[in-house]
Design a protein around this motif. Structure first.
Motif, PDB file in Angstrom:
ATOM      1  N   TYR A  65       5.421   7.305  -8.286  1.00  0.00           N
ATOM      2  CA  TYR A  65       5.823   7.220  -6.885  1.00  0.00           C
ATOM      3  C   TYR A  65       7.156   7.916  -6.665  1.00  0.00           C
ATOM      4  N   THR A  66       7.301   8.528  -5.515  1.00  0.00           N
ATOM      5  CA  THR A  66       8.600   9.041  -5.129  1.00  0.00           C
ATOM      6  C   THR A  66       9.506   7.859  -4.769  1.00  0.00           C
ATOM      7  N   GLN A  67      10.794   8.127  -4.665  1.00  0.00           N
ATOM      8  CA  GLN A  67      11.754   7.036  -4.543  1.00  0.00           C
ATOM      9  C   GLN A  67      11.499   6.093  -3.360  1.00  0.00           C
ATOM     10  N   GLY A  74       0.824  -1.195   0.000  1.00  0.00           N
ATOM     11  CA  GLY A  74       0.000   0.000   0.000  1.00  0.00           C
ATOM     12  C   GLY A  74       0.859   1.245   0.000  1.00  0.00           C
ATOM     13  N   ALA A  75       0.361   2.289  -0.662  1.00  0.00           N
ATOM     14  CA  ALA A  75       1.133   3.529  -0.795  1.00  0.00           C
ATOM     15  C   ALA A  75       0.521   4.695  -0.038  1.00  0.00           C
ATOM     16  N   ALA A 123       5.483  11.831   5.807  1.00  0.00           N
ATOM     17  CA  ALA A 123       5.714  12.305   4.439  1.00  0.00           C
ATOM     18  C   ALA A 123       4.461  13.026   3.931  1.00  0.00           C
ATOM     19  N   THR A 124       4.628  13.984   3.063  1.00  0.00           N
ATOM     20  CA  THR A 124       3.478  14.724   2.563  1.00  0.00           C
ATOM     21  C   THR A 124       2.739  13.989   1.466  1.00  0.00           C
TER      22      THR A 124
END
Length: 283
Positions: free
Chosen positions: A168-170, A148-149, A158-159
């Protein structure tokens, strides 16, 4: 068991259960966790148990509440008698979480043969990331592995988990990749997470195609309209199947060969393995 698409349905919306089952999804997930308010938990448990007791058209999972919230046992008690096909466990933290859930399940079932399989959501806490390799220890109890993200970025302050263009960010690319490898290491289905933009059909198609390209075997959905594009993405095209069959046939005709040419391209053992996998998805 084919698990291309798994469609979530709020457990307190029983009028949606049959529609979800008729959506074309390979499985539906009746949710007792995030989509159900605390005030509606008991009503949702009753509705889910009643539905499970009837005739089912597709594989049916129940997402229970996480082990650290003191509601898991009540969820299991309410639904286990109706024999769900599997239990989805949110905020799982590796093999110890599976073993803890199994203790609860065994307290409500007559024998191990009647225990439902488990589908952990494997990346929703910071600690969970460091336990992904342990799912190999309990692979016989798993239906698959997914991630899940949303909960993970919230857990660490995290924002967001995504770039402005939806990628997705890293840190969350890492979580996704580790889940993919952990699932294959355990030999179970690798299920990608949901695509939250319901009205972005092109974005969904691209995301699902990328998931299959990367090695995921299926994906979760949050709306019936997402099911058909997801199924299409995880079903090989006629052209893919034809090429895969050509590779399999070439090696069958040359059993002693390690390397062959098919349509002017070199193929060897990894290509043969991939071709067999594509044919298994096409059937």
């Amino acid at each position: 068991m084919r698990l291309r698409s798994l469609l979530f349905v709020p457990g307190d919306r029983p009028e949606r259960f049959a529609k979800a089952a008729a959506s074309g999804a390979d499985a539906i997930i009746l949710d007792l966790e995030d989509s159900v308010s605390p005030a509606n938990k008991d009503a949702a448990r009753h509705a889910v148990a009643e539905y499970l007791s009837g005739t089912r058209e597709v594989v049916t999972l129940v997402r229970v509440n996480p082990l650290d919230g003191h509601m898991t046992a009540a969820d299991v008690t309410a639904v286990i008698g109706a024999r769900p096909d599997a239990i989805m466990l949110p905020k799982a933290e590796g093999a110890p979480s599976i073993q803890q859930l199994d203790t609860i399940l065994r307290s409500e079932t007559a024998d191990d043969a009647s225990l439902p399989a488990i589908l952990p959501i494997a990346t929703e806490t910071p600690a969970a990331i460091f336990t992904l390799g342990s799912y190999r220890e309990v692979k016989d109890r798993l239906l698959g592995l997914t991630w899940g993200a949303e909960d993970l970025p919230a857990a660490i302050g995290a924002t967001t988990s995504r770039e402005a263009d939806g990628r997705y960010t890293q840190p969350y690319e890492v979580a996704r990749a580790l889940t993919l490898f952990a699932a294959h290491a355990a030999g179970v289905a690798a299920i990608d997470t949901v695509f939250p933009a319901i009205k972005d059909a092109d974005g969904l198609a691209a995301y699902a195609a990328r998931a299959r390209r990367d090695g995921f075997t299926g994906m979760m959905a949050i709306h019936p309209s997402q099911v058909e594009p997801i199924n299409a993405a995880f079903t090989p095209s006629a052209e893919e199947a034809a090429r895969a069959q050509a590779i399999v046939d070439a090696f069958a005709a040359n059993p002693g060969a390690g390397v062959l040419q098919v349509d002017g391209k070199m193929v060897d053992a990894p290509h043969l393995k991939q071709a067999r996998h594509i044919l298994s998805l096409a059937n």
